[in-house]
Design a protein around this motif. Structure first.
Motif, PDB file in Angstrom:
ATOM      1  N   PRO A 243       0.810  -1.229   0.000  1.00  0.00           N
ATOM      2  CA  PRO A 243       0.000   0.000   0.000  1.00  0.00           C
ATOM      3  C   PRO A 243       0.841   1.277   0.000  1.00  0.00           C
ATOM      4  O   PRO A 243       0.310   2.354  -0.264  1.00  0.00           O
ATOM      5  N   LEU A 244       2.153   1.171   0.298  1.00  0.00           N
ATOM      6  CA  LEU A 244       3.014   2.355   0.350  1.00  0.00           C
ATOM      7  C   LEU A 244       3.718   2.636  -0.971  1.00  0.00           C
ATOM      8  O   LEU A 244       4.430   3.632  -1.083  1.00  0.00           O
ATOM      9  N   LYS A 245       3.496   1.792  -1.969  1.00  0.00           N
ATOM     10  CA  LYS A 245       4.248   1.943  -3.216  1.00  0.00           C
ATOM     11  C   LYS A 245       3.912   3.233  -3.957  1.00  0.00           C
ATOM     12  O   LYS A 245       4.665   3.646  -4.842  1.00  0.00           O
ATOM     13  N   PHE A 246       2.795   3.880  -3.593  1.00  0.00           N
ATOM     14  CA  PHE A 246       2.465   5.158  -4.233  1.00  0.00           C
ATOM     15  C   PHE A 246       3.515   6.223  -3.930  1.00  0.00           C
ATOM     16  O   PHE A 246       3.628   7.217  -4.662  1.00  0.00           O
ATOM     17  N   LEU A 247       4.303   6.030  -2.863  1.00  0.00           N
ATOM     18  CA  LEU A 247       5.302   7.023  -2.488  1.00  0.00           C
ATOM     19  C   LEU A 247       6.407   7.144  -3.530  1.00  0.00           C
ATOM     20  O   LEU A 247       6.995   8.212  -3.697  1.00  0.00           O
ATOM     21  N   TRP A 248       6.727   6.050  -4.212  1.00  0.00           N
ATOM     22  CA  TRP A 248       7.781   6.124  -5.228  1.00  0.00           C
ATOM     23  C   TRP A 248       7.247   5.860  -6.646  1.00  0.00           C
ATOM     24  O   TRP A 248       8.006   5.905  -7.606  1.00  0.00           O
ATOM     25  N   ALA A 249       5.950   5.635  -6.792  1.00  0.00           N
ATOM     26  CA  ALA A 249       5.380   5.423  -8.125  1.00  0.00           C
ATOM     27  C   ALA A 249       5.656   6.586  -9.076  1.00  0.00           C
ATOM     28  O   ALA A 249       5.938   6.353 -10.269  1.00  0.00           O
ATOM     29  N   PRO A 250       5.585   7.880  -8.614  1.00  0.00           N
ATOM     30  CA  PRO A 250       5.862   8.985  -9.548  1.00  0.00           C
ATOM     31  C   PRO A 250       7.244   8.932 -10.180  1.00  0.00           C
ATOM     32  O   PRO A 250       7.436   9.435 -11.295  1.00  0.00           O
ATOM     33  N   LEU A 251       8.209   8.334  -9.496  1.00  0.00           N
ATOM     34  CA  LEU A 251       9.561   8.247 -10.059  1.00  0.00           C
ATOM     35  C   LEU A 251       9.578   7.372 -11.315  1.00  0.00           C
ATOM     36  O   LEU A 251      10.360   7.617 -12.232  1.00  0.00           O
ATOM     37  N   LEU A 252       8.727   6.368 -11.357  1.00  0.00           N
ATOM     38  CA  LEU A 252       8.682   5.499 -12.531  1.00  0.00           C
ATOM     39  C   LEU A 252       8.021   6.207 -13.712  1.00  0.00           C
ATOM     40  O   LEU A 252       8.361   5.935 -14.865  1.00  0.00           O
ATOM     41  N   ASP A 253       7.078   7.110 -13.408  1.00  0.00           N
ATOM     42  CA  ASP A 253       6.474   7.892 -14.492  1.00  0.00           C
ATOM     43  C   ASP A 253       7.442   8.952 -15.011  1.00  0.00           C
ATOM     44  O   ASP A 253       7.393   9.324 -16.182  1.00  0.00           O
ATOM     45  N   ARG A 254       8.311   9.434 -14.131  1.00  0.00           N
ATOM     46  CA  ARG A 254       9.221  10.523 -14.511  1.00  0.00           C
ATOM     47  C   ARG A 254      10.454  10.018 -15.256  1.00  0.00           C
ATOM     48  O   ARG A 254      10.879  10.592 -16.257  1.00  0.00           O
TER      49      ARG A 254
ATOM     50  N   ALA B 173       6.490  -4.884  -5.516  1.00  0.00           N
ATOM     51  CA  ALA B 173       5.566  -3.755  -5.461  1.00  0.00           C
ATOM     52  C   ALA B 173       5.919  -2.720  -6.530  1.00  0.00           C
ATOM     53  O   ALA B 173       5.036  -2.151  -7.187  1.00  0.00           O
ATOM     54  N   THR B 174       7.219  -2.486  -6.717  1.00  0.00           N
ATOM     55  CA  THR B 174       7.664  -1.524  -7.731  1.00  0.00           C
ATOM     56  C   THR B 174       7.411  -2.064  -9.131  1.00  0.00           C
ATOM     57  O   THR B 174       7.002  -1.319 -10.034  1.00  0.00           O
ATOM     58  N   GLN B 175       7.634  -3.368  -9.313  1.00  0.00           N
ATOM     59  CA  GLN B 175       7.348  -3.981 -10.605  1.00  0.00           C
ATOM     60  C   GLN B 175       5.872  -3.863 -10.932  1.00  0.00           C
ATOM     61  O   GLN B 175       5.483  -3.670 -12.093  1.00  0.00           O
TER      62      GLN B 175
END
Length: 429
Positions: free
Chosen positions: A57-68, A120-122
């Motif tokens: 549930p915490l993966k949203f904290l670094w999800a923007p880095l994958l979009d960037r 989670a990042t995958q």
């Protein structure tokens, strides 16, 4: 327009990614827990192992880095997937030397924690690919595959690998797990991601997407109205199943076989069929069908909640419950994807789905606490009411914001917030 072969390739890639992603998760949460318990590990320690799952549930904290960030040469999200899928394989191989995990619990748990972070990042990268390659008419199918794949991965990782461990030992089980996960790496290597036609957002904008996704028409009603009602109701009821079965006199072996294997098969089929149903009949119709089925199946579980658990009737009720729960999961994921914008797809889908995960975690805890005070039947009945309310609010949402596919390929009756350059892409409502 995308050709059918391209869509099929995209669906095949997503299937491999989602199945292999859950192989290790199933092994850690089910298989490894059983192996450690058999070796004498305390329940308190096993509880800490399960707590690793809170990373998801915490993966949203670094999800923007994958979009960037991402490689234009290798493909924006494909470059992430190549690294992350390789990391999953290496993390599993790192477990191989610990053929007595009970005696080396510290390193084993540390490696498992690393695996969960990678998975989670995958998942963020895989969801971002899904947002970009699935059209309005194939989103239901894609999300049906995602939910069904989670059950299949858990079934293989938590079941088949434990059987291999029991017969051949730790190293063969780990090598099998790593080999199956490596299949996903081969698929990613062969996958050719289309160049990004939309712009790559700046880091600040990517993180602002965590909030701006909720500003889209109807998104807050869906996220804070429909999702909590459905997930709290279903999650609270599902949390009661295992303790109720034990209290009814079922052996742990029977509980594990039925809840981990037997009822997973119809749930896998329900996930695939509901995905196809969304494409054919629309989100609202499948939402109502799944909701009614979940309410009815929860009512059919009341004898179990009261201590009466004959084998055939109980298995049938549990299979119906998990299948209906799966159908609603597919609908929720599909609408979440409707709200995911192409240039911030990883962030948008992750933040919306993470809220549902949080609701499920809290519901499981609250349901057990409430059952200790009021009993299983009262909590199950209340859960059925919540699910019913969630479906009603969901119908209101879909009637207002629509789930019809317009001739231009977009979903809904209101102008989308972001329009993708590909006319076959569907922007958010």
């Amino acid at each position: 327009m995308r050709q059918p072969s391209e869509r099929a390739a995209g669906l095949g890639t997503l299937t491999a990614l989602y199945v292999t992603q859950y192989l290790g998760i199933g092994f850690i949460t089910v298989g490894l827990a059983a192996i450690l318990r058999d070796g004498g590990t305390s329940l308190q320690t096993l509880g800490l192992l399960q707590a690793i799952g809170l990373v998801w549930p915490l993966k949203f904290l670094w999800a923007p880095l994958l979009d960037r960030y991402g490689s234009r040469r290798l493909g924006h999200y494909r470059s992430w997937l190549l690294v992350l899928q390789s990391g999953l394989v290496l993390a599993l191989l790192a477990l191989a030397p610990f053929d007595s995990p009970v005696d080396r619990l510290g390193p084993v748990v540390a490696i498992c924690a690393g695996y969960v972070v990678l998975s989670a990042t995958q998942d963020v990268a895989a969801d971002a690919v899904a947002v970009r390659v699935l059209s309005a008419r194939t989103r239901g199918t894609g999300n049906g595959i995602q939910v069904a794949a989670s059950y299949l991965g858990n079934l293989l990782g938590g079941g088949a690998c434990v059987v291999v461990y029991d017969r051949f030992g730790w190293v063969p089980a780990i090598l099998l797990l790593a080999a199956l996960t490596a299949v996903g790496l081969v698929v990613v290597w062969r996958f050719r991601e289309a160049p990004r036609a939309d712009r790559v957002v700046a880091t600040g904008e990517a993180y602002r997407a965590l909030l701006t996704v909720l500003r889209q028409p109807g998104c807050r009603l869906w996220t804070f109205g429909v999702v909590p009602l459905v997930y709290v109701g279903a999650g609270a009821a599902y949390a009661l199943v295992t303790p109720a079965l034990v209290d009814a006199g079922w052996s742990l072996e029977r509980v594990g076989t039925v809840t981990g294997v037997v009822i997973s098969v119809p749930a896998i089929l329900a996930g695939l069929l509901s995905g196809l149903g969304i494409g054919r009949f629309g989100r609202r119709t499948v939402l109502v069908g799944g909701g009614v089925a979940l309410v009815v199946s929860t009512v059919l579980l009341l004898p179990l909640m009261d201590g009466d658990a004959p084998l055939v009737a109980t298995v049938a009720a549990l299979a119906g419950f998990l299948s209906a729960y799966t159908v609603l999961n597919v609908v929720v994921y599909t609408v979440n994807m409707d709200y995911s914008r192409p240039d911030t797809g990883g962030t948008d889908f992750t933040v919306l789905s993470s809220f549902g995960l949080v609701c499920s975690f809290l519901a499981a805890s609250a349901g057990l606490v409430a059952a200790a005070r009021t009993g299983y039947p009262a909590v199950a009945a209340g859960a059925a009411v919540l699910v019913g309310l969630g479906v009603v609010v969901g119908v209101v949402h879909q009637r207002r914001f629509g789930d019809r596919v317009r001739p231009d390929g977009r979903v809904g009756d209101v102008p989308p917030v972001v329009v993708a350059s590909d006319p076959d892409r569907v922007a958010a409502h």
